[in-house]
Design an enzyme around this catalytic site. Sequence first.
Site, PDB file in Angstrom:
ATOM      1  N   LEU A   1      10.308 -20.842  -4.725  1.00 48.64           N
ATOM      2  CA  LEU A   1       9.406 -19.926  -4.010  1.00 48.64           C
ATOM      3  C   LEU A   1       8.011 -20.072  -4.581  1.00 48.64           C
ATOM      4  O   LEU A   1       7.832 -20.056  -5.809  1.00 48.64           O
ATOM      5  CB  LEU A   1       9.869 -18.469  -4.182  1.00 48.64           C
ATOM      6  CG  LEU A   1       8.946 -17.416  -3.571  1.00 48.64           C
ATOM      7  CD1 LEU A   1       9.151 -17.325  -2.053  1.00 48.64           C
ATOM      8  CD2 LEU A   1       9.185 -16.036  -4.181  1.00 48.64           C
TER       9      LEU A   1
ATOM     10  N   ASP B   1       0.826  -1.215   0.000  1.00 49.50           N
ATOM     11  CA  ASP B   1       0.000   0.000   0.000  1.00 49.50           C
ATOM     12  C   ASP B   1       0.860   1.264   0.000  1.00 49.50           C
ATOM     13  O   ASP B   1       1.987   1.267   0.481  1.00 49.50           O
ATOM     14  CB  ASP B   1      -0.915  -0.018   1.236  1.00 49.50           C
ATOM     15  CG  ASP B   1      -2.011   1.023   1.136  1.00 49.50           C
ATOM     16  OD1 ASP B   1      -2.415   1.357  -0.004  1.00 49.50           O
ATOM     17  OD2 ASP B   1      -2.469   1.521   2.188  1.00 49.50           O
TER      18      ASP B   1
ATOM     19  N   HIS C   1       2.146   3.401  -9.025  1.00 41.79           N
ATOM     20  CA  HIS C   1       1.888   1.984  -9.316  1.00 41.79           C
ATOM     21  C   HIS C   1       3.021   1.394 -10.159  1.00 41.79           C
ATOM     22  O   HIS C   1       3.421   0.249  -9.960  1.00 41.79           O
ATOM     23  CB  HIS C   1       0.549   1.826 -10.040  1.00 41.79           C
ATOM     24  CG  HIS C   1      -0.621   2.257  -9.203  1.00 41.79           C
ATOM     25  ND1 HIS C   1      -0.760   1.886  -7.886  1.00 41.79           N
ATOM     26  CD2 HIS C   1      -1.708   3.024  -9.491  1.00 41.79           C
ATOM     27  CE1 HIS C   1      -1.881   2.407  -7.398  1.00 41.79           C
ATOM     28  NE2 HIS C   1      -2.466   3.103  -8.345  1.00 41.79           N
TER      29      HIS C   1
ATOM     30  N   GLY D   1      -0.127   5.453  -4.408  1.00 41.49           N
ATOM     31  CA  GLY D   1      -0.763   6.689  -4.863  1.00 41.49           C
ATOM     32  C   GLY D   1      -0.235   7.893  -4.106  1.00 41.49           C
ATOM     33  O   GLY D   1       0.142   8.918  -4.709  1.00 41.49           O
TER      34      GLY D   1
HETATM   35  C1  IPE Z   1      -5.356  -2.543   0.099  1.00 36.15           C
HETATM   36  O1  IPE Z   1      -5.079  -1.203  -0.086  1.00 36.15           O
HETATM   37  C2  IPE Z   1      -5.345  -3.271  -1.199  1.00 36.15           C
HETATM   38  C3  IPE Z   1      -4.054  -3.360  -1.876  1.00 36.15           C
HETATM   39  C4  IPE Z   1      -2.915  -2.895  -1.463  1.00 36.15           C
HETATM   40  C5  IPE Z   1      -4.063  -4.041  -3.132  1.00 36.15           C
HETATM   41  P1  IPE Z   1      -6.241  -0.104  -0.213  1.00 36.15           P
HETATM   42  O2  IPE Z   1      -5.550   1.183  -0.458  1.00 36.15           O
HETATM   43  O3  IPE Z   1      -7.238  -0.534  -1.201  1.00 36.15           O
HETATM   44  O4  IPE Z   1      -6.892  -0.158   1.235  1.00 36.15           O
HETATM   45  P2  IPE Z   1      -7.775   0.927   1.995  1.00 36.15           P
HETATM   46  O5  IPE Z   1      -8.839   1.389   1.045  1.00 36.15           O
HETATM   47  O6  IPE Z   1      -6.869   2.045   2.388  1.00 36.15           O
HETATM   48  O7  IPE Z   1      -8.302   0.202   3.199  1.00 36.15           O
HETATM   49  C1  IPE Z   2      -1.692   0.263  -3.308  1.00 36.05           C
HETATM   50  O1  IPE Z   2      -1.456   1.625  -3.301  1.00 36.05           O
HETATM   51  C2  IPE Z   2      -2.007  -0.283  -4.683  1.00 36.05           C
HETATM   52  C3  IPE Z   2      -3.421  -0.608  -4.875  1.00 36.05           C
HETATM   53  C4  IPE Z   2      -4.327  -0.588  -3.963  1.00 36.05           C
HETATM   54  C5  IPE Z   2      -3.838  -0.978  -6.207  1.00 36.05           C
HETATM   55  P1  IPE Z   2      -2.637   2.681  -3.297  1.00 36.05           P
HETATM   56  O2  IPE Z   2      -3.033   2.965  -4.697  1.00 36.05           O
HETATM   57  O3  IPE Z   2      -3.738   2.237  -2.407  1.00 36.05           O
HETATM   58  O4  IPE Z   2      -1.915   3.927  -2.691  1.00 36.05           O
HETATM   59  P2  IPE Z   2      -2.501   4.917  -1.610  1.00 36.05           P
HETATM   60  O5  IPE Z   2      -2.871   4.093  -0.410  1.00 36.05           O
HETATM   61  O6  IPE Z   2      -3.672   5.609  -2.229  1.00 36.05           O
HETATM   62  O7  IPE Z   2      -1.356   5.839  -1.329  1.00 36.05           O
HETATM   63 MG    MG Z   3      -4.082   2.484  -0.411  1.00 36.39          MG
END
Ligand code: IPE
Ligand code: IPE
Ligand code: MG
Length: 251
Positions: free
Chosen positions: A134, A23, A40, A26
């Site tokens: 793995l 996570d 990403h 973004g």
């Molecule tokens: C969890 O992250 C899913 C992935 C990393 C693929 P999100 O960004 O979707 O989670 P929330 O919305 O903050 O809980």
């Molecule tokens: C995780 O990063 C990737 C996916 C959930 C696809 P995010 O896209 O959720 O990044 P943040 O949490 O908004 O920073």
């Molecule tokens: Mg996120």
Amino acid sequence: MVLAQQGVKDPPVVPRHVAIVMDGNGRWAQQRGLPRTDGHREGSRVARTTVEHAIRRGVDALTLFAFSSENWTRPVEEVDVLMQLFLEALDSQARDLIENGVRLSFIGDRSTLSAPLQEDMARVELATSGNTRLRLQVAVSYGGRWDIVQASRQLAAAVGRGELGLDDIDEQAVSDRLSLAGLPDPDLFIRTGGERRISNFLLWNLAYTELYFCDSAWPDFSADHFDRAIDYFAACERRFGATSHQVRGGP
Ligand code: IPE
Ligand code: IPE
Ligand code: MG
């Protein structure tokens, strides 16, 4: 006491199975004035180096959360880029996976994915199916609740066909029908990006997993961060409901 019993020569404790919520992509990009999708792209690169480090550290299984069942609610442009990145990563990394002895599987609701992506996924799964170094699971369009629902449907269907009685439905029967069937439950869960939640990842399988949260965004996750998480795990006393005394094997 424990240290004395373990002895200084014991090998470091490495988790057999690590599950990671990747996570923070973004926010990492936005903080740099870049579009979220650049995060990403960078995240995809870090996933590759993390797989390499898992191999180096002797981890047997790695499960990466790449796209959740709830991530479909994001703007369509972001979803499109993510799907394109999955395709590109599959094409560019298939050879490395094969050479590194990685067996790749995808978990999640594939019916929601495009036909080309489904075909590529199946192709790389087949090409790596004989590898043993793995086990790598990538969760795409995955939700822990979805997983429990699909397992429940399989059980109900087996009962309906008369292949299974109600008394046969126990924890093992459920586990055997979940996406990670056949793998040990994750020993260590890592979430980057600062949030301290599961976000519908492996709800059933994380029952006794050690949880480690890392404030760095996924694109900044390094081998050092991974090592720190493994050190955290090594220091945990896993009791599984028993007492500390029992676990230490004292008199
Ligand atoms: C969890 O992250 C899913 C992935 C990393 C693929 P999100 O960004 O979707 O989670 P929330 O919305 O903050 O809980
Ligand atoms: C995780 O990063 C990737 C996916 C959930 C696809 P995010 O896209 O959720 O990044 P943040 O949490 O908004 O920073
Ligand atoms: Mg996120």
